[in-house]
Design a protein around this motif. Structure first.
Motif, PDB file in Angstrom:
ATOM      1  N   THR A 150       0.838  -1.202   0.000  1.00 18.50           N
ATOM      2  CA  THR A 150       0.000   0.000   0.000  1.00 18.50           C
ATOM      3  C   THR A 150       0.875   1.256   0.000  1.00 18.50           C
ATOM      4  O   THR A 150       0.542   2.251  -0.665  1.00 18.50           O
ATOM      5  CB  THR A 150      -0.953  -0.010   1.211  1.00 18.50           C
ATOM      6  OG1 THR A 150      -1.604  -1.280   1.233  1.00 18.50           O
ATOM      7  CG2 THR A 150      -1.993   1.073   1.120  1.00 18.50           C
ATOM      8  N   THR A 151       1.993   1.180   0.701  1.00 19.39           N
ATOM      9  CA  THR A 151       2.915   2.323   0.740  1.00 19.39           C
ATOM     10  C   THR A 151       3.401   2.642  -0.681  1.00 19.39           C
ATOM     11  O   THR A 151       3.411   3.799  -1.108  1.00 19.39           O
ATOM     12  CB  THR A 151       4.130   1.990   1.650  1.00 19.39           C
ATOM     13  OG1 THR A 151       3.627   1.553   2.904  1.00 19.39           O
ATOM     14  CG2 THR A 151       5.031   3.179   1.848  1.00 19.39           C
ATOM     15  N   PHE A 158      10.156   3.334   2.037  1.00 13.11           N
ATOM     16  CA  PHE A 158       8.811   3.895   2.109  1.00 13.11           C
ATOM     17  C   PHE A 158       8.245   4.202   0.716  1.00 13.11           C
ATOM     18  O   PHE A 158       7.724   5.282   0.460  1.00 13.11           O
ATOM     19  CB  PHE A 158       8.774   5.130   3.017  1.00 13.11           C
ATOM     20  CG  PHE A 158       8.884   4.751   4.467  1.00 13.11           C
ATOM     21  CD1 PHE A 158       7.803   4.220   5.155  1.00 13.11           C
ATOM     22  CD2 PHE A 158      10.093   4.883   5.137  1.00 13.11           C
ATOM     23  CE1 PHE A 158       7.918   3.839   6.490  1.00 13.11           C
ATOM     24  CE2 PHE A 158      10.214   4.506   6.475  1.00 13.11           C
ATOM     25  CZ  PHE A 158       9.118   3.979   7.145  1.00 13.11           C
TER      26      PHE A 158
END
Ligand SMILES: Nc1nc2c(ncn2[C@@H]2O[C@H](COP(=O)(O)OP(=O)(O)OP(=O)(O)O)[C@@H](O)[C@H]2O)c(=O)[nH]1
Length: 303
Positions: free
Chosen positions: A17-18, A187
């Protein structure tokens, strides 16, 4: 013009999802319309709420895309296509999904002339990969299969491992999949240009892409096909062809096409009760798309 589709897989918590949030931003900047199909097991999707309003999102919550709800995916993808006409669709799978099963589900002949799978991206959580020998063997095998069958492996959480460990992981993944593109990220962000999304080059014309190693090729017949010639073509398919599926109208059959399936060298035919598009999809490793096209045009009576 076809809609591009990317499959994003990887173990639970690997950072899917990141990354998706970064990809959505990138597509937005490129002025492309995005849709997302999320597959989370459970009755409530937490992740889709994070994606905001810029993307059309559909959730498949009641099972894993690659097993229990495989048939639903073509309906969900067709709905996304019809309702939104997106330039790109991202399919985020559950951590338990096998990439080839998801690829199979996303290349239904019913959607293959509208939606083209451009690549499989697997996220590998570096900290977790290093510890994978502690996992039950089935989980470890799945993790390795996810890396083996990907076009791009995104190495995530690189901030949590040493440079030496990162180098070892890269070597291990290359030994499973020598053609893989490895992309390090923290990230969801990469240093260089990310190897997918953002309106990459479109092939147009004949429906295949040439950069990624598991390729799909879709062909729509305009005419009825001679059965004997088709059977001969199937028997001569090279080992690089892993799977063929679709609907074919034969010269000696009634107006409706027959379902055709081929996996591991074994063909299967079944008459269909409904009208279906006369489309076949071929999935394989390093497909010779030009010669496939020529052979199919010949079967189609187009020279
Ligand atoms: N340290 C570190 N944490 C990260 C990185 N990328 C993601 N995370 C964190 O890892 C956790 C899981 O990330 P998600 O993006 O939700 O992972 P996912 O694969 O979508 O998770 P599931 O949907 O549960 O399978 C979150 O807390 C993220 O903030 C990274 O590069 N480094």
């Amino acid at each position: 013009m076809k809609t591009d589709l990317y499959i994003i897989g990887g173990f639970l918590g690997s950072g899917k999802t990141t990354l998706l949030l970064q990809l959505l931003e990138k597509e937005k900047q490129a002025g492309r319309k995005v849709a997302v199909l999320m597959n989370e097991i459970g009755s409530l999707s937490v992740d889709s709420a994070m994606l905001g309003e810029d993307a059309a999102v559909r959730d498949m919550l009641n099972g894993c895309i690659c097993c229990t709800i495989k048939d639903e995916i073509e309906v969900e993808l067709l709905t996304l296509y019809k309702d939104h006409r997106p330039d790109v669709i991202f399919v985020e799978t559950t951590g338990a999904a096998h990439p080839m099963e998801v690829l199979d589900a996303c290349t239904s002949p019913i959607i293959a002339m509208q939606i083209e799978v451009k690549g499989i991206i697997t996220l590998v959580d570096c900290a977790r990969w290093k510890e994978r020998n502690r996992l039950p063997i089935a989980h470890r095998k799945l993790m390795e299969d996810q890396a083996r069958w990907s076009d791009v492996v995104a190495l995530t959480k690189t901030d949590l491992v040493s440079i030496q460990t990162l180098d070892d992981i890269k070597e291990e993944i290359r030994s499973l999949n020598e053609k893989v593109i490895l992309q390090e990220m923290v990230f969801g962000k990469v240093n260089g240009e990310i190897a997918f999304g953002g309106g990459g080059q479109s092939e147009g014309g004949h429906h295949a892409h040439h950069h990624l190693h598991v390729r799909t090729y879709a062909y729509e017949f305009t005419n009825h096909v001679p059965r004997a010639e088709f059977t001969k073509w199937v028997a001569g398919l090279p080992d690089s062809v892993l799977r063929v599926k679709g609907f074919v109208k034969f010269e000696d059959s009634i107006e409706r096409p027959e379902l055709f399936q081929y996996a591991y060298g074994v063909p299967f035919f079944q008459p269909q009760p409904f009208k279906m598009p006369s489309v076949i999809v071929i999935i394989g490793d390093e497909l010779e798309t030009e010669s496939l096209q020529q052979a199919l045009e010949c079967l189609d009576g187009i020279f």
